[in-house]
Write a protein that holds these residues in place. Structure first.
Motif, mmCIF file in Angstrom:
data_model
loop_
_atom_site.group_PDB
_atom_site.id
_atom_site.type_symbol
_atom_site.label_atom_id
_atom_site.label_comp_id
_atom_site.label_asym_id
_atom_site.label_seq_id
_atom_site.Cartn_x
_atom_site.Cartn_y
_atom_site.Cartn_z
ATOM 1 N N HIS A 196 10.803 15.114 -35.580
ATOM 2 C CA HIS A 196 9.413 14.832 -35.205
ATOM 3 C C HIS A 196 8.415 15.731 -35.916
ATOM 4 N N HIS A 197 8.923 16.791 -36.557
ATOM 5 C CA HIS A 197 8.012 17.668 -37.300
ATOM 6 C C HIS A 197 7.621 17.078 -38.650
ATOM 7 N N GLY A 198 8.069 15.884 -38.933
ATOM 8 C CA GLY A 198 7.681 15.253 -40.200
ATOM 9 C C GLY A 198 8.675 15.481 -41.315
ATOM 10 N N LEU A 199 9.824 16.075 -40.977
ATOM 11 C CA LEU A 199 10.857 16.270 -42.004
ATOM 12 C C LEU A 199 11.355 14.911 -42.478
ATOM 13 N N LYS A 200 11.705 14.829 -43.763
ATOM 14 C CA LYS A 200 12.363 13.605 -44.239
ATOM 15 C C LYS A 200 13.859 13.689 -43.977
ATOM 16 N N LEU A 201 14.356 14.910 -43.990
ATOM 17 C CA LEU A 201 15.803 15.096 -43.907
ATOM 18 C C LEU A 201 16.104 16.419 -43.199
ATOM 19 N N LEU A 202 17.094 16.365 -42.327
ATOM 20 C CA LEU A 202 17.515 17.568 -41.607
ATOM 21 C C LEU A 202 19.010 17.746 -41.834
ATOM 22 N N VAL A 203 19.398 18.946 -42.244
ATOM 23 C CA VAL A 203 20.820 19.230 -42.441
ATOM 24 C C VAL A 203 21.208 20.312 -41.444
ATOM 25 N N ILE A 204 22.120 19.972 -40.532
ATOM 26 C CA ILE A 204 22.566 20.962 -39.549
ATOM 27 C C ILE A 204 23.922 21.488 -39.989
ATOM 28 N N LYS A 205 23.970 22.791 -40.235
ATOM 29 C CA LYS A 205 25.214 23.434 -40.685
ATOM 30 C C LYS A 205 25.997 23.865 -39.446
ATOM 31 N N ARG A 206 27.298 23.523 -39.440
ATOM 32 C CA ARG A 206 28.091 23.726 -38.231
ATOM 33 C C ARG A 206 29.303 24.612 -38.477
ATOM 34 N N GLY A 207 29.194 25.541 -39.436
ATOM 35 C CA GLY A 207 30.284 26.489 -39.678
ATOM 36 C C GLY A 207 31.597 25.785 -39.924
ATOM 37 N N GLU A 208 32.622 26.165 -39.195
ATOM 38 C CA GLU A 208 33.956 25.596 -39.441
ATOM 39 C C GLU A 208 34.037 24.111 -39.101
ATOM 40 N N TYR A 209 32.958 23.559 -38.470
ATOM 41 C CA TYR A 209 32.967 22.128 -38.151
ATOM 42 C C TYR A 209 32.247 21.286 -39.196
ATOM 43 N N GLY A 210 31.712 21.905 -40.249
ATOM 44 C CA GLY A 210 31.123 21.129 -41.331
ATOM 45 C C GLY A 210 29.617 21.031 -41.252
ATOM 46 N N ALA A 211 29.094 19.867 -41.623
ATOM 47 C CA ALA A 211 27.638 19.695 -41.685
ATOM 48 C C ALA A 211 27.270 18.277 -41.278
ATOM 49 N N ALA A 212 26.118 18.141 -40.628
ATOM 50 C CA ALA A 212 25.626 16.818 -40.216
ATOM 51 C C ALA A 212 24.224 16.629 -40.791
ATOM 52 N N VAL A 213 23.984 15.414 -41.295
ATOM 53 C CA VAL A 213 22.717 15.103 -41.939
ATOM 54 C C VAL A 213 21.995 14.042 -41.109
ATOM 55 N N PHE A 214 20.740 14.282 -40.826
ATOM 56 C CA PHE A 214 19.934 13.308 -40.078
ATOM 57 C C PHE A 214 18.742 12.913 -40.933
ATOM 58 N N HIS A 215 18.608 11.598 -41.144
ATOM 59 C CA HIS A 215 17.517 11.045 -41.947
ATOM 60 C C HIS A 215 16.899 9.963 -41.072
ATOM 61 N N GLY A 216 15.644 9.627 -41.339
ATOM 62 C CA GLY A 216 15.019 8.572 -40.534
ATOM 63 C C GLY A 216 15.860 7.305 -40.498
ATOM 64 N N SER A 217 16.557 6.997 -41.625
ATOM 65 C CA SER A 217 17.252 5.705 -41.684
ATOM 66 C C SER A 217 18.781 5.800 -41.617
ATOM 67 N N PHE A 218 19.347 6.981 -41.637
ATOM 68 C CA PHE A 218 20.812 7.074 -41.521
ATOM 69 C C PHE A 218 21.222 8.491 -41.107
ATOM 70 N N SER A 219 22.467 8.602 -40.664
ATOM 71 C CA SER A 219 23.067 9.923 -40.392
ATOM 72 C C SER A 219 24.382 9.992 -41.150
ATOM 73 N N PHE A 220 24.850 11.186 -41.388
ATOM 74 C CA PHE A 220 26.068 11.370 -42.171
ATOM 75 C C PHE A 220 26.664 12.714 -41.768
ATOM 76 N N ALA A 221 28.002 12.790 -41.790
ATOM 77 C CA ALA A 221 28.621 14.076 -41.456
ATOM 78 C C ALA A 221 29.838 14.322 -42.328
ATOM 79 N N VAL A 222 30.062 15.556 -42.691
ATOM 80 C CA VAL A 222 31.308 15.926 -43.375
ATOM 81 C C VAL A 222 31.957 17.089 -42.631
ATOM 82 N N PRO A 223 33.286 17.121 -42.632
ATOM 83 C CA PRO A 223 33.948 18.274 -42.021
ATOM 84 C C PRO A 223 33.865 19.461 -42.983
ATOM 85 N N ALA A 224 34.207 20.625 -42.498
ATOM 86 C CA ALA A 224 34.380 21.748 -43.424
ATOM 87 C C ALA A 224 35.745 21.578 -44.091
#
Ligand code: AMP
Length: 332
Positions: A196-224
């Motif tokens: 809601h802050h107007g970001l186009k893309l947010l990447v949440i880093k999750r340490g040993e659990y990998g990373a999750a990507v949030f975009h207005g039109s899709f989400s994506f995740a990869v493990p570490a």
């Protein structure tokens, strides 16, 4: 040398680190160091930061050898930034034992005209006032601006940090910090609140659990990457960011809807770089990795996450379908 394609701003540090695998004192570190080395495998980074007169010549030489443009690395009177941290109790969470700002206390970055026009900007974790100062000096506005932060700045600099998040395209942040910033107790809710802050893309880093990507039109995740042994997690997040942004810069991608495939790949490249960073203390492994090893690990991620969609919309096998018998709640 050509002008950099990505400008990396952040700390340049001497770190003292304790992990279950041992201890190191005064090793080269800092957010801009990990990010610029990682992105240097993909594109030409320019580093903006400050060091003291105690900064070692061999460390400058190593950065140059990795293709990093160090003309924006100022040498000021005083000592280089120092950070001490421990992962002895939890490899996923650094406990900060000591922070000495030293030359960062009076640092006021001034960009050269060459640097001000760089098309990709990564504002690595550092005082948000400095991140804002660099962003305001960029002209024209870069194609993609990304930033990172940490719990300290959420605690003591929330206002300038919020201003910054309102202005950037991409925020890379770890899961606990996303929850701290938003006050939300789950990753999905904190992601929605941050978008809601107007970001186009947010990447949440999750340490040993990998990373999750949030975009207005899709989400994506990869493990570490599954690692038998993590030696020193310092700089994993910064190496991820360097790989992620370095890949976008290398292929000239933006972060719009049509860039989804590049964003997915960038997330994997970031994860590859982070996996190398944690294999040894400081930058020891990251700085010695080869392009062949990077490509091999990228393929490792592809194999780790590859699966076929369900054929022809048939869905999963349904053992009760031809008996006309529906599963009861008790059998579920
Ligand atoms: P990361 O493990 O990716 O979160 O980042 C680790 C790096 O952050 C270390 O190399 C430290 O030198 C650096 N660092 C720690 N605290 C700060 C701070 N307050 N400002 C800037 N850099 C910091």
């Amino acid at each position: 040398m050509t002008d950099p394609s990505i400008l990396v701003v952040g700390s340049v540090a001497y770190d003292s680190v304790a992990s279950p695998e041992g201890e190191r004192t005064e090793q080269l570190g800092g957010t801009a160091v990990f990010s610029s080395i990682a992105s240097g495998y993909l594109t030409r980074p320019g580093l903006v930061g400050v060091v003291g007169t105690d900064f070692r010549d061999e460390d400058v030489a190593m950065l140059k050898n990795h293709g990093v443009d160090v003309s924006g690395l100022e040498v000021a009177d005083g000592n280089t930034f120092r950070w001490a941290g421990s992962y002895v109790d939890d490899l996923n969470m650094a406990v900060t034992l000591d922070t000495q700002l030293n030359v960062f206390e009076t640092f006021n970055p001034t960009l050269s005209s060459d640097h001000a026009g760089t098309p990709y900007l990564f504002l690595g974790n550092i005082n948000p006032d400095l991140q804002l100062s660099v962003l305001h000096q960029m002209s024209p506005r870069p194609r993609v601006v990304a930033c990172d932060t940490m719990n300290l700045w959420i605690d003591i600099k929330k206002e300038p940090l919020t201003q910054l998040i309102d202005l950037v395209d991409v925020l890379l942040i770890n899961e606990a910090e996303a929850e701290q910033f938003t006050g939300e107790a789950s990753m999905v809710n904190s992601a929605a609140s941050l978008l809601h802050h107007g970001l186009k893309l947010l990447v949440i880093k999750r340490g040993e659990y990998g990373a999750a990507v949030f975009h207005g039109s899709f989400s994506f995740a990869v493990p570490a990457y599954p690692m038998a042994r993590v030696v020193d997690p310092t700089g994993a997040g910064d190496s991820f960011a360097g790989g992620f942004m370095g890949y976008l810069a290398a292929v000239g991608s933006g972060v719009e809807d049509e860039d989804a495939e590049a964003i997915r790949r960038a997330t994997v490249v970031g994860s590859v770089m982070a996996s190398f960073a944690v294999e040894d203390f400081g930058v020891e492994r990251l700085r010695n990795v080869t392009h062949a090893e990077i490509n091999e690990r990228f393929t490792g991620f592809v194999n780790l996450t590859r699966f076929h969609p369900l054929d022809g919309g048939q869905g999963l096998p349904t053992p009760w379908a031809d008996t006309g018998h529906e599963m009861s709640d008790a059998k579920r």
